[in-house]
Design a protein around this motif. Structure first.
Motif, mmCIF file in Angstrom:
data_model
loop_
_atom_site.group_PDB
_atom_site.id
_atom_site.type_symbol
_atom_site.label_atom_id
_atom_site.label_comp_id
_atom_site.label_asym_id
_atom_site.label_seq_id
_atom_site.Cartn_x
_atom_site.Cartn_y
_atom_site.Cartn_z
ATOM 1 N N TYR A 1 0.709 -1.213 -0.118
ATOM 2 C CA TYR A 1 0.073 0.129 -0.021
ATOM 3 C C TYR A 1 0.838 1.409 0.063
ATOM 4 O O TYR A 1 0.537 2.314 -0.460
ATOM 5 C CB TYR A 1 -0.863 -0.087 1.125
ATOM 6 C CG TYR A 1 -0.189 0.158 2.527
ATOM 7 C CD1 TYR A 1 -0.065 1.388 3.053
ATOM 8 C CD2 TYR A 1 0.072 -0.937 3.213
ATOM 9 C CE1 TYR A 1 0.507 1.648 4.390
ATOM 10 C CE2 TYR A 1 0.448 -0.666 4.597
ATOM 11 C CZ TYR A 1 0.930 0.724 5.069
ATOM 12 O OH TYR A 1 1.396 0.655 6.189
ATOM 13 N N ASP B 1 1.327 4.725 -6.810
ATOM 14 C CA ASP B 1 0.239 4.274 -8.061
ATOM 15 C C ASP B 1 -0.193 2.899 -7.899
ATOM 16 O O ASP B 1 -0.483 2.271 -9.009
ATOM 17 C CB ASP B 1 1.115 4.652 -9.161
ATOM 18 C CG ASP B 1 2.591 4.015 -9.082
ATOM 19 O OD1 ASP B 1 2.672 3.441 -8.180
ATOM 20 O OD2 ASP B 1 2.835 4.073 -10.253
ATOM 21 N N ASN C 1 -2.241 -0.205 -8.195
ATOM 22 C CA ASN C 1 -3.562 -0.429 -8.692
ATOM 23 C C ASN C 1 -3.801 -2.115 -8.860
ATOM 24 O O ASN C 1 -2.879 -2.743 -8.632
ATOM 25 C CB ASN C 1 -3.356 0.308 -10.153
ATOM 26 C CG ASN C 1 -2.295 -0.433 -11.090
ATOM 27 O OD1 ASN C 1 -1.902 -1.606 -11.202
ATOM 28 N ND2 ASN C 1 -1.509 0.396 -11.917
ATOM 29 N N GLN D 1 -11.294 -6.795 -9.044
ATOM 30 C CA GLN D 1 -12.420 -6.145 -8.838
ATOM 31 C C GLN D 1 -13.454 -6.857 -8.603
ATOM 32 O O GLN D 1 -14.248 -6.509 -7.655
ATOM 33 C CB GLN D 1 -12.632 -5.093 -9.957
ATOM 34 C CG GLN D 1 -11.327 -4.057 -10.214
ATOM 35 C CD GLN D 1 -11.397 -2.830 -9.200
ATOM 36 O OE1 GLN D 1 -11.807 -3.028 -8.007
ATOM 37 N NE2 GLN D 1 -10.886 -1.683 -9.674
ATOM 38 N N THR E 1 -14.318 -2.803 -2.655
ATOM 39 C CA THR E 1 -13.652 -2.194 -3.936
ATOM 40 C C THR E 1 -12.288 -2.204 -3.759
ATOM 41 O O THR E 1 -11.698 -2.059 -2.394
ATOM 42 C CB THR E 1 -14.187 -0.805 -4.514
ATOM 43 O OG1 THR E 1 -13.681 0.089 -3.536
ATOM 44 C CG2 THR E 1 -15.512 -0.721 -4.645
ATOM 45 N N SER F 1 -10.151 0.447 -4.250
ATOM 46 C CA SER F 1 -9.847 1.648 -3.825
ATOM 47 C C SER F 1 -10.099 1.768 -2.371
ATOM 48 O O SER F 1 -9.419 2.383 -1.488
ATOM 49 C CB SER F 1 -10.910 2.858 -4.613
ATOM 50 O OG SER F 1 -10.470 2.779 -6.125
ATOM 51 N N LYS F 2 -11.517 1.249 -2.017
ATOM 52 C CA LYS F 2 -11.865 1.051 -0.486
ATOM 53 C C LYS F 2 -10.857 0.427 0.574
ATOM 54 O O LYS F 2 -10.527 0.880 1.229
ATOM 55 C CB LYS F 2 -13.166 0.642 -0.420
ATOM 56 C CG LYS F 2 -13.798 0.578 1.190
ATOM 57 C CD LYS F 2 -15.126 0.007 1.131
ATOM 58 C CE LYS F 2 -15.703 -0.183 2.420
ATOM 59 N NZ LYS F 2 -17.087 -0.746 2.634
ATOM 60 N N LEU G 1 -7.570 -0.029 -0.384
ATOM 61 C CA LEU G 1 -6.226 0.719 -0.364
ATOM 62 C C LEU G 1 -6.364 1.836 0.518
ATOM 63 O O LEU G 1 -5.463 2.039 1.308
ATOM 64 C CB LEU G 1 -5.889 0.768 -1.748
ATOM 65 C CG LEU G 1 -4.678 1.735 -1.904
ATOM 66 C CD1 LEU G 1 -3.431 0.843 -1.482
ATOM 67 C CD2 LEU G 1 -4.401 2.128 -3.546
ATOM 68 N N MET G 2 -7.584 2.619 0.478
ATOM 69 C CA MET G 2 -7.500 3.591 1.182
ATOM 70 C C MET G 2 -7.915 3.533 2.766
ATOM 71 O O MET G 2 -7.048 3.998 3.574
ATOM 72 C CB MET G 2 -8.760 4.608 0.845
ATOM 73 C CG MET G 2 -9.184 5.821 1.681
ATOM 74 S SD MET G 2 -7.860 7.048 1.470
ATOM 75 C CE MET G 2 -8.381 7.572 -0.325
ATOM 76 N N THR H 1 -5.968 15.057 -0.801
ATOM 77 C CA THR H 1 -6.906 14.053 -0.740
ATOM 78 C C THR H 1 -6.789 12.960 0.778
ATOM 79 O O THR H 1 -7.524 12.490 1.290
ATOM 80 C CB THR H 1 -6.448 13.010 -1.881
ATOM 81 O OG1 THR H 1 -6.609 13.499 -2.923
ATOM 82 C CG2 THR H 1 -7.377 11.583 -1.730
#
Length: 321
Positions: A231, A235, A237, A253, A262, A264-265, A267-268, A301
């Motif tokens: 993480y 970048d 992905n 995905q 998801t 993105s969820k 990773l964030m 962000t």
């Protein structure tokens, strides 16, 4: 059962004590990390290192005998050199106290007392003249919420589950001292038992590998482990994670969506958890450095996502030591 052992007795007797100490310190690279060392005086030095690999974890033993204090450090330069982000349990096995420092915290360990350290942050362990310690190195992703765990326990004396701590100390001692080889299945079982004991002591919900998973559950666990391991890459992905797992980005995905999540969820969440743990642990770094270290490439962000998750700003969440 791969095992490494080094003693300064293997070195030429004519070598000065400081050189013997330096070469002993270099031998600790066998655990996959690098260290700096300082000794107060230099008339004599004896050191031993043993390292045992058990599946994904490592056990280590370090002994020193000198005529002054011995300091073993993980400096910023060393952190950049090996990029080790594991979690390390430190157990004092010597008769003399051990001082452990990290995140501007300091604790003194007596015999058989233990603490936990983050390998990706500066730390220091000191003993007067002689010392003996055992260490356990675990991948960060096998524990639940490692950021918050380090916030609570890093460089503090672990006080919970004393019986489990005794079991852990005894098992590590026996495994490091055994001369008998273990077959691969027993190696893995021994490693997972150590993980289970550590998880109990740290009051986590246990390791992800402690409960065998099959099918979709195992696939999700593998995806999350890879995200946890990577993480910090700005970048990162689904394509990069898919390459590591032999899956397409679409499959990554889809697997996550089947579990209501998801990429993105996931990773964030891991990035924010890591940042929150650093802030609450007293890490002295500027907010921007913490954000970038946790994988954020855009500061706005980070601030927006942090406030949405925790209900306050990073500055308001910070603990100053």
């Amino acid at each position: 059962m791969p095992k490494f052992h080094f003693t300064s007795d293997q070195l030429p007797s004519a070598l000065p004590a400081r050189m013997r100490a330096k070469l002993w310190t270099n031998s600790m690279d066998a655990i996959g990390s690098s260290f700096d060392m300082g000794i107060v005086t230099s008339r004599k030095f004896h050191g031993e290192v043993s390292v045992l690999q058990l599946g994904r974890i490592q056990l280590g033993s370090a002994k020193t005998l000198a005529d002054g204090a011995v300091n073993v450090l993980r400096s910023e330069a060393r952190l950049r050199q090996d990029a080790d982000d594991r979690i390390m349990i430190v157990i004092n096995r010597g008769e003399t106290p051990m001082i452990v420092r990290q995140f501007d915290r300091e604790t003194e360990l007596q015999r058989d007392e233990m603490t936990v350290l983050a390998m990706d942050m500066p730390s220091e362990c000191s003993t007067p003249q002689s010392g003996h310690s055992h260490v356990i190195l675990l991948p960060r992703e096998i524990l639940q919420q490692p950021g918050r765990m380090l916030e609570l326990f890093s460089a503090t004396r672990l006080k919970t589950h004393r019986t489990v701590q005794l079991l852990l100390s005894q098992n590590v001692q026996q495994l490091l001292c055994t001369e008998e080889g273990l077959d691969p299945s027993l190696e893995i079982a021994s490693g997972e038992y150590i993980v289970h004991l550590v998880s109990t002591i740290l009051q986590t919900q246990g390791s992800q590998s402690a409960k065998p998973q099959t099918g979709r559950g195992a696939r999700i666990a593998d995806i999350r482990k890879q995200i946890a391991r990577n993480y910090r890459i700005p970048d990162l992905n689904p394509e990069a994670i898919g390459e590591r797992l032999g899956m397409s980005a679409r499959s990554i995905q889809h697997a996550l969506s089947q579990h209501g999540s998801t990429f993105s969820k996931e990773l964030m969440g891991m990035r924010l958890e890591a940042a929150f743990g650093m802030l609450r642990s007293g890490a002295p770094h500027p907010i921007a450095d913490i954000a970038f270290k946790c994988g954020f490439s855009d500061l706005s962000t980070f601030y927006r996502a942090f406030r949405m998750r925790y209900g306050k700003t990073p500055n308001a969440s910070r603990v100053t030591k």
